[in-house]
Scaffold this motif. Structure first.
Motif, PDB file in Angstrom:
ATOM      1  N   TYR A 168       0.850  -1.192   0.000  1.00 11.90           N
ATOM      2  CA  TYR A 168       0.000   0.000   0.000  1.00 11.90           C
ATOM      3  C   TYR A 168       0.887   1.244   0.000  1.00 11.90           C
ATOM      4  O   TYR A 168       1.859   1.317   0.760  1.00 11.90           O
ATOM      5  CB  TYR A 168      -0.901  -0.045   1.240  1.00 11.90           C
ATOM      6  N   GLU A 169       0.574   2.225  -0.860  1.00 15.01           N
ATOM      7  CA  GLU A 169       1.434   3.409  -1.003  1.00 15.01           C
ATOM      8  C   GLU A 169       1.596   4.192   0.295  1.00 15.01           C
ATOM      9  O   GLU A 169       2.675   4.657   0.620  1.00 15.01           O
ATOM     10  CB  GLU A 169       0.881   4.358  -2.083  1.00 15.01           C
ATOM     11  N   GLN A 170       0.514   4.376   1.043  1.00 11.51           N
ATOM     12  CA  GLN A 170       0.579   5.151   2.283  1.00 11.51           C
ATOM     13  C   GLN A 170       0.854   4.272   3.504  1.00 11.51           C
ATOM     14  O   GLN A 170       0.675   4.696   4.634  1.00 11.51           O
ATOM     15  CB  GLN A 170      -0.733   5.913   2.513  1.00 11.51           C
ATOM     16  N   GLY A 171       1.322   3.054   3.285  1.00 14.06           N
ATOM     17  CA  GLY A 171       1.493   2.113   4.386  1.00 14.06           C
ATOM     18  C   GLY A 171       2.770   2.269   5.174  1.00 14.06           C
ATOM     19  O   GLY A 171       2.890   1.745   6.272  1.00 14.06           O
ATOM     20  N   ASN A 172       3.774   2.971   4.674  1.00 12.16           N
ATOM     21  CA  ASN A 172       5.125   3.152   5.239  1.00 12.16           C
ATOM     22  C   ASN A 172       5.638   1.896   5.965  1.00 12.16           C
ATOM     23  O   ASN A 172       5.715   0.840   5.383  1.00 12.16           O
ATOM     24  CB  ASN A 172       5.225   4.417   6.091  1.00 12.16           C
ATOM     25  N   ARG A 173       5.950   1.960   7.236  1.00  7.38           N
ATOM     26  CA  ARG A 173       6.556   0.827   7.935  1.00  7.38           C
ATOM     27  C   ARG A 173       5.568  -0.298   8.242  1.00  7.38           C
ATOM     28  O   ARG A 173       5.959  -1.388   8.639  1.00  7.38           O
ATOM     29  CB  ARG A 173       7.212   1.292   9.226  1.00  7.38           C
ATOM     30  N   PHE A 174       4.278  -0.050   8.083  1.00  9.09           N
ATOM     31  CA  PHE A 174       3.272  -1.073   8.376  1.00  9.09           C
ATOM     32  C   PHE A 174       2.999  -1.975   7.178  1.00  9.09           C
ATOM     33  O   PHE A 174       2.149  -2.854   7.238  1.00  9.09           O
ATOM     34  CB  PHE A 174       1.960  -0.421   8.829  1.00  9.09           C
ATOM     35  N   ASN A 175       3.707  -1.750   6.059  1.00  9.85           N
ATOM     36  CA  ASN A 175       3.485  -2.565   4.873  1.00  9.85           C
ATOM     37  C   ASN A 175       3.881  -4.015   5.116  1.00  9.85           C
ATOM     38  O   ASN A 175       4.630  -4.336   6.033  1.00  9.85           O
ATOM     39  CB  ASN A 175       4.233  -1.997   3.671  1.00  9.85           C
TER      40      ASN A 175
END
Length: 156
Positions: free
Chosen positions: A69-76
């Motif tokens: 996900y593009e806006q997921g940052n470290r939670f991807n």
């Protein structure tokens, strides 16, 4: 599966119908993380090289690619991680018996959103031989020729 009934198809495995005889279809839920469901809702899932296995009475899907996900940052998440499928015990025990004894495989056919929840259509499949694939291709070509001749006849 139409969009009018609250179902939105996200990804289909077209190769499955080419490589396998689909004997039976069943619906399974998928255990996902937050960013995975957001990617699926955005339509970024792929079933091309995925397959399902049964381990210790649970069904898992391997190699299903869900883009980060593009806006997921470290939670991807890892795009091709193993994910658990949700089925009833009765369905799982039936699948265990059929895959062990009869030589069937579990093939993912499609991913879709049903009332906001991600679902997967699994197929109980038997592999096609090369001559079966040729026979299907010949049948498809013959049907195409018939339709073409019918359209030309209607133009006259």
């Amino acid at each position: 599966m139409a969009k009018q009934s609250g179902i939105k198809i996200v990804a289909k495995n077209k190769k499955a119908y080419h490589d396998y005889f689909i004997e039976e279809k069943l619906e399974a839920g998928i255990v996902l993380t937050g960013t995975e469901i957001k990617s699926i809702r955005a339509g970024k899932a792929n079933l091309k090289e995925s397959f399902a296995t049964i381990k210790k009475g649970e069904v898992f899907i391997h190699n299903m690619h869900i883009s980060p996900y593009e806006q997921g940052n470290r939670f991807n998440h890892d795009p091709t991680r193993m994910r658990k499928l949700l089925l009833n015990k009765i369905e799982i025990s039936k699948l265990i018996g059929q895959t062990k004894e009869k030589g069937y495989s579990l093939v993912p056919l499609s991913i879709y959103l049903k009332n906001g929840l991600a679902k997967m259509e699994l197929g109980l499949a038997k592999g096609k031989k090369l001559y079966d694939k040729r026979h299907d291709a010949a049948k498809k070509d013959a049907q195409r020729e018939i339709e073409r001749a019918f359209r030309e006849r209607q133009k006259m």
